[in-house]
Design a protein around this motif. Structure first.
Motif, PDB file in Angstrom:
ATOM      1  N   GLU A 248       0.816  -1.216   0.000  1.00  0.00           N
ATOM      2  CA  GLU A 248       0.000   0.000   0.000  1.00  0.00           C
ATOM      3  C   GLU A 248       0.851   1.268   0.000  1.00  0.00           C
ATOM      4  OE1 GLU A 248      -0.301  -1.836   4.232  1.00  0.00           O
ATOM      5  OE2 GLU A 248      -0.156  -2.501   2.135  1.00  0.00           O
ATOM      6  N   TYR A 249       2.018   1.208   0.631  1.00  0.00           N
ATOM      7  CA  TYR A 249       2.915   2.364   0.642  1.00  0.00           C
ATOM      8  C   TYR A 249       3.773   2.402  -0.627  1.00  0.00           C
ATOM      9  CZ  TYR A 249       1.504   2.346   5.515  1.00  0.00           C
ATOM     10  OH  TYR A 249       0.754   2.345   6.668  1.00  0.00           O
ATOM     11  N   ARG A 250       4.174   1.243  -1.115  1.00  0.00           N
ATOM     12  CA  ARG A 250       4.915   1.194  -2.384  1.00  0.00           C
ATOM     13  C   ARG A 250       4.097   1.817  -3.505  1.00  0.00           C
ATOM     14  NH1 ARG A 250       6.366  -4.427  -1.591  1.00  0.00           N
ATOM     15  NH2 ARG A 250       4.803  -4.918  -3.165  1.00  0.00           N
ATOM     16  N   ASP A 251       2.800   1.499  -3.538  1.00  0.00           N
ATOM     17  CA  ASP A 251       1.946   2.046  -4.592  1.00  0.00           C
ATOM     18  C   ASP A 251       1.891   3.568  -4.512  1.00  0.00           C
ATOM     19  OD1 ASP A 251       1.440  -0.512  -5.454  1.00  0.00           O
ATOM     20  OD2 ASP A 251      -0.561  -0.653  -4.562  1.00  0.00           O
ATOM     21  N   MET A 252       1.809   4.116  -3.314  1.00  0.00           N
ATOM     22  CA  MET A 252       1.784   5.563  -3.156  1.00  0.00           C
ATOM     23  C   MET A 252       3.101   6.192  -3.606  1.00  0.00           C
ATOM     24  SD  MET A 252      -0.197   6.227   0.462  1.00  0.00           S
ATOM     25  CE  MET A 252      -0.333   7.986   0.100  1.00  0.00           C
ATOM     26  N   LEU A 253       4.185   5.468  -3.393  1.00  0.00           N
ATOM     27  CA  LEU A 253       5.505   5.972  -3.779  1.00  0.00           C
ATOM     28  C   LEU A 253       5.780   5.781  -5.270  1.00  0.00           C
ATOM     29  CD1 LEU A 253       7.493   4.568  -0.731  1.00  0.00           C
ATOM     30  CD2 LEU A 253       7.187   6.995  -1.260  1.00  0.00           C
ATOM     31  N   GLY A 254       4.915   5.048  -5.953  1.00  0.00           N
ATOM     32  CA  GLY A 254       5.122   4.784  -7.380  1.00  0.00           C
ATOM     33  C   GLY A 254       6.252   3.808  -7.631  1.00  0.00           C
ATOM     34  N   LEU A 255       6.463   2.882  -6.711  1.00  0.00           N
ATOM     35  CA  LEU A 255       7.562   1.926  -6.819  1.00  0.00           C
ATOM     36  C   LEU A 255       7.023   0.504  -6.937  1.00  0.00           C
ATOM     37  CD1 LEU A 255       9.872   3.408  -4.033  1.00  0.00           C
ATOM     38  CD2 LEU A 255      10.282   3.506  -6.498  1.00  0.00           C
ATOM     39  N   LYS A 256       7.735  -0.309  -7.684  1.00  0.00           N
ATOM     40  CA  LYS A 256       7.370  -1.707  -7.839  1.00  0.00           C
ATOM     41  C   LYS A 256       8.523  -2.585  -7.388  1.00  0.00           C
ATOM     42  CE  LYS A 256       4.249  -0.981 -11.760  1.00  0.00           C
ATOM     43  NZ  LYS A 256       3.938  -1.369 -13.174  1.00  0.00           N
ATOM     44  N   PRO A 257       8.225  -3.693  -6.726  1.00  0.00           N
ATOM     45  CA  PRO A 257       9.301  -4.585  -6.290  1.00  0.00           C
ATOM     46  C   PRO A 257       9.960  -5.256  -7.488  1.00  0.00           C
ATOM     47  CG  PRO A 257       7.172  -5.624  -5.929  1.00  0.00           C
ATOM     48  CD  PRO A 257       6.883  -4.208  -6.359  1.00  0.00           C
ATOM     49  N   SER A 258      11.243  -5.464  -7.391  1.00  0.00           N
ATOM     50  CA  SER A 258      11.980  -6.133  -8.452  1.00  0.00           C
ATOM     51  C   SER A 258      11.578  -7.600  -8.535  1.00  0.00           C
ATOM     52  CB  SER A 258      13.484  -6.032  -8.187  1.00  0.00           C
ATOM     53  OG  SER A 258      14.217  -6.808  -9.100  1.00  0.00           O
ATOM     54  N   ARG A 259      11.653  -8.158  -9.747  1.00  0.00           N
ATOM     55  CA  ARG A 259      11.392  -9.588  -9.925  1.00  0.00           C
ATOM     56  C   ARG A 259      12.633 -10.416  -9.581  1.00  0.00           C
ATOM     57  NH1 ARG A 259       7.992  -9.825 -15.671  1.00  0.00           N
ATOM     58  NH2 ARG A 259       6.222  -8.535 -14.976  1.00  0.00           N
ATOM     59  N   LEU A 260      13.748  -9.752  -9.398  1.00  0.00           N
ATOM     60  CA  LEU A 260      14.980 -10.455  -9.035  1.00  0.00           C
ATOM     61  C   LEU A 260      14.992 -10.753  -7.535  1.00  0.00           C
ATOM     62  CD1 LEU A 260      17.486  -8.295 -11.130  1.00  0.00           C
ATOM     63  CD2 LEU A 260      16.530 -10.532 -11.727  1.00  0.00           C
ATOM     64  N   PRO A 261      15.830 -11.671  -7.072  1.00  0.00           N
ATOM     65  CA  PRO A 261      15.890 -12.029  -5.645  1.00  0.00           C
ATOM     66  C   PRO A 261      16.652 -10.971  -4.838  1.00  0.00           C
ATOM     67  CG  PRO A 261      17.508 -13.303  -6.859  1.00  0.00           C
ATOM     68  CD  PRO A 261      16.717 -12.538  -7.897  1.00  0.00           C
ATOM     69  N   VAL A 262      16.080  -9.782  -4.724  1.00  0.00           N
ATOM     70  CA  VAL A 262      16.808  -8.659  -4.124  1.00  0.00           C
ATOM     71  C   VAL A 262      16.933  -8.770  -2.609  1.00  0.00           C
ATOM     72  CG1 VAL A 262      16.307  -7.061  -6.005  1.00  0.00           C
ATOM     73  CG2 VAL A 262      14.684  -7.272  -4.105  1.00  0.00           C
ATOM     74  N   ILE A 263      16.019  -9.496  -1.946  1.00  0.00           N
ATOM     75  CA  ILE A 263      16.178  -9.711  -0.503  1.00  0.00           C
ATOM     76  C   ILE A 263      17.463 -10.501  -0.259  1.00  0.00           C
ATOM     77  CG2 ILE A 263      15.192 -10.778   1.554  1.00  0.00           C
ATOM     78  CD1 ILE A 263      13.640  -8.350   0.633  1.00  0.00           C
ATOM     79  N   TRP A 264      17.652 -11.560  -1.037  1.00  0.00           N
ATOM     80  CA  TRP A 264      18.888 -12.348  -0.945  1.00  0.00           C
ATOM     81  C   TRP A 264      20.088 -11.514  -1.380  1.00  0.00           C
ATOM     82  CZ3 TRP A 264      22.171 -13.711  -4.999  1.00  0.00           C
ATOM     83  CH2 TRP A 264      23.183 -14.635  -4.689  1.00  0.00           C
ATOM     84  N   GLY A 265      19.947 -10.775  -2.479  1.00  0.00           N
ATOM     85  CA  GLY A 265      21.050  -9.953  -2.973  1.00  0.00           C
ATOM     86  C   GLY A 265      21.474  -8.900  -1.966  1.00  0.00           C
ATOM     87  N   THR A 266      20.511  -8.310  -1.284  1.00  0.00           N
ATOM     88  CA  THR A 266      20.824  -7.312  -0.260  1.00  0.00           C
ATOM     89  C   THR A 266      21.601  -7.948   0.888  1.00  0.00           C
ATOM     90  OG1 THR A 266      18.895  -5.962  -0.810  1.00  0.00           O
ATOM     91  CG2 THR A 266      19.820  -5.697   1.395  1.00  0.00           C
ATOM     92  N   ARG A 267      21.227  -9.157   1.254  1.00  0.00           N
ATOM     93  CA  ARG A 267      21.945  -9.858   2.327  1.00  0.00           C
ATOM     94  C   ARG A 267      23.420 -10.064   1.942  1.00  0.00           C
ATOM     95  NH1 ARG A 267      18.579 -13.526   2.956  1.00  0.00           N
ATOM     96  NH2 ARG A 267      17.568 -12.655   4.807  1.00  0.00           N
TER      97      ARG A 267
END
Length: 304
Positions: A248-267
Motif C-alpha cells: 500500500e505504501y509502495r503504490d503511493m511511492l510509485g515503486l514496484k518490487p523487483s522480480r529479481l531475488p533482491v532480498i537475498w542480494g541485499t543480504r
C-alpha cells in the motif's frame, strides 16, 4: 582487487561518516561521560543500530517519510538535500548513533541540537485534501510520523537482514521510544503492535499523499550522487528497501518490487560491507572504551 577494495571502502566510509578513516570527530564524545547511557551492551538498540541492516533501513525510512505532506514540505523548504545529500545523511546518522551509544548527558545534548535545528523549520503545505495547513518541525504529528517510520524501517530491516534482537521486536520499539521522547515525540509506541497501529492510523486517516514533490524526492533517493563503484551495491540495497515496504505504501511511492531475488542480494551486499568495515563500528568501539574506563569504579563490565 586490493586497490578496488581499498577505494570502495574509502568511498563508503566518507559517505557514511564524512571521514575516510570512518571516525568523524563527534565519535570522540561517545568515549566521554560517566554512565552506560540509555541502552548499553546487550540492548536491542545496540544490536539493531550496530547491524549492517541500518544501511537499508535508512533508505526505507527516507522513502516512507516523504508520504506525509507536512514532513515533505519541511524537507522541500528547508533541507539542502539536492546540494548536500551526504550532509543531511551524516546529520541523521550522528543523532541516531550518539543517542544509541553515548552516555545520557551527551545523548541529551545531541537531541537538544536536533530540537534546536527544528525550531526554525516552519511554513505551510497543502494536505491530502488540498487544504493549506501550517507546519513546524516540532509539531506533535510530524514528530510522531518521523519517529514511527524510522523505528519501523530499522525494525523491519533488521528482522529481514540482521541477527536476533535481544528481547525481540517489542523490546527494540520500547527502547527506541526513549530516543523519540528526547526530541519531543508524544505517545511513542512501546511495542511492535503499537508501532504497526500508529503507522496504519496515518494511512487510514487520509493524512498521506503522493505528489510531484514525493516523486522528485523518490527519484533523488533512487539515483543519489554516489561514486560509480558504489552505485551497483546501492541499487541492490535500494531494491531491497523497496521490496521490504508494504504494497500500500509502495503504490503511493510509485515503486514496484523487483522480480529479481533482491532480498537475498541485499543480504550478500551487507555481508560484503561488513567484511570491509570490520565486525564493530567505531561508535560501538568508543562506547566500549568508555565502559571499560568506568568499569573499575562503577561495576560496569562491557559484554564481549
Amino acid at each position: 582487487m586490493t586497490r578496488f577494495t581499498d577505494s570502495w571502502r574509502s568511498h563508503l566510509l566518507v559517505t557514511l561518516s564524512g571521514n575516510s578513516d570512518g571516525r568523524p570527530g563527534w565519535v570522540d564524545k561517545i568515549e566521554t561521560g560517566d554512565n552506560a547511557g540509555y541502552f548499553g551492551p546487550g540492548s536491542a538498540a545496540w544490536t539493531v543500530h550496530g547491524g549492517m541492516a541500518t544501511m537499508v533501513a535508512g533508505i526505507r525510512a527516507l522513502l516512507m517519510q516523504t508520504l506525509h505532506p507536512g514532513a515533505m514540505a519541511g524537507v522541500h523548504d528547508w533541507s539542502r538535500y539536492h546540494e548536500d545529500p551526504l550532509g543531511r545523511l551524516s546529520g541523521t546518522i550522528q543523532w541516531l548513533v550518539t543517542v544509541t551509544f553515548a552516555d545520557t548527558v551527551v545523548a541529551e545534548r545531541e537531541s537538544g541540537r536536533v530540537a534546536h535545528f527544528h525550531d526554525r523549520v516552519a511554513g505551510t503545505y497543502l494536505d491530502a485534501r488540498g487544504e493549506e495547513r501550517p507546519y513546524a518541525a516540532g509539531d506533535p504529528e510530524l514528530l510522531s510520523w518521523v519517529h514511527v517510520v524510522f523505528t519501523d524501517a530499522f525494525l523491519q530491516s533488521h528482522l529481514l537482514w540482521g541477527d536476533a534482537i535481544p528481547g525481540g521486536a517489542d523490546r527494540y520499539v520500547s527502547e527506541w521510544a526513549t530516543a523519540g521522547e528526547l526530541i519531543g515525540v508524544q505517545n511513542a509506541p512501546h511495542s511492535a503492535a503499537e508501532l504497526a497501529a500508529q503507522l496504519e492510523a496515518f494511512r487510514r486517516a487520509g493524512t498521506l499523499k503522493s505528489d510531484a514533490r514525493v516523486a522528485d524526492a523518490v527519484r533523488f533517493i533512487r539515483y543519489p550522487p554516489l561514486s560509480r563503484g558504489m552505485l551497483p551495491f546501492y541499487r541492490i540495497m535500494f531494491a531491497g528497501a523497496v521490496a521490504s515496504i508494504p504494497r500500500e505504501y509502495r503504490d503511493m511511492l510509485g515503486l514496484k518490487p523487483s522480480r529479481l531475488p533482491v532480498i537475498w542480494g541485499t543480504r550478500i551486499v551487507l555481508r560484503i560491507v561488513r567484511t570491509l568495515l570490520g565486525p564493530t563500528s567505531t561508535s560501538e568501539d568508543a562506547a566500549r572504551t568508555r565502559l571499560a574506563r568506568l568499569a573499575p569504579t562503577a561495576g560496569l563490565v562491557p559484554e564481549a
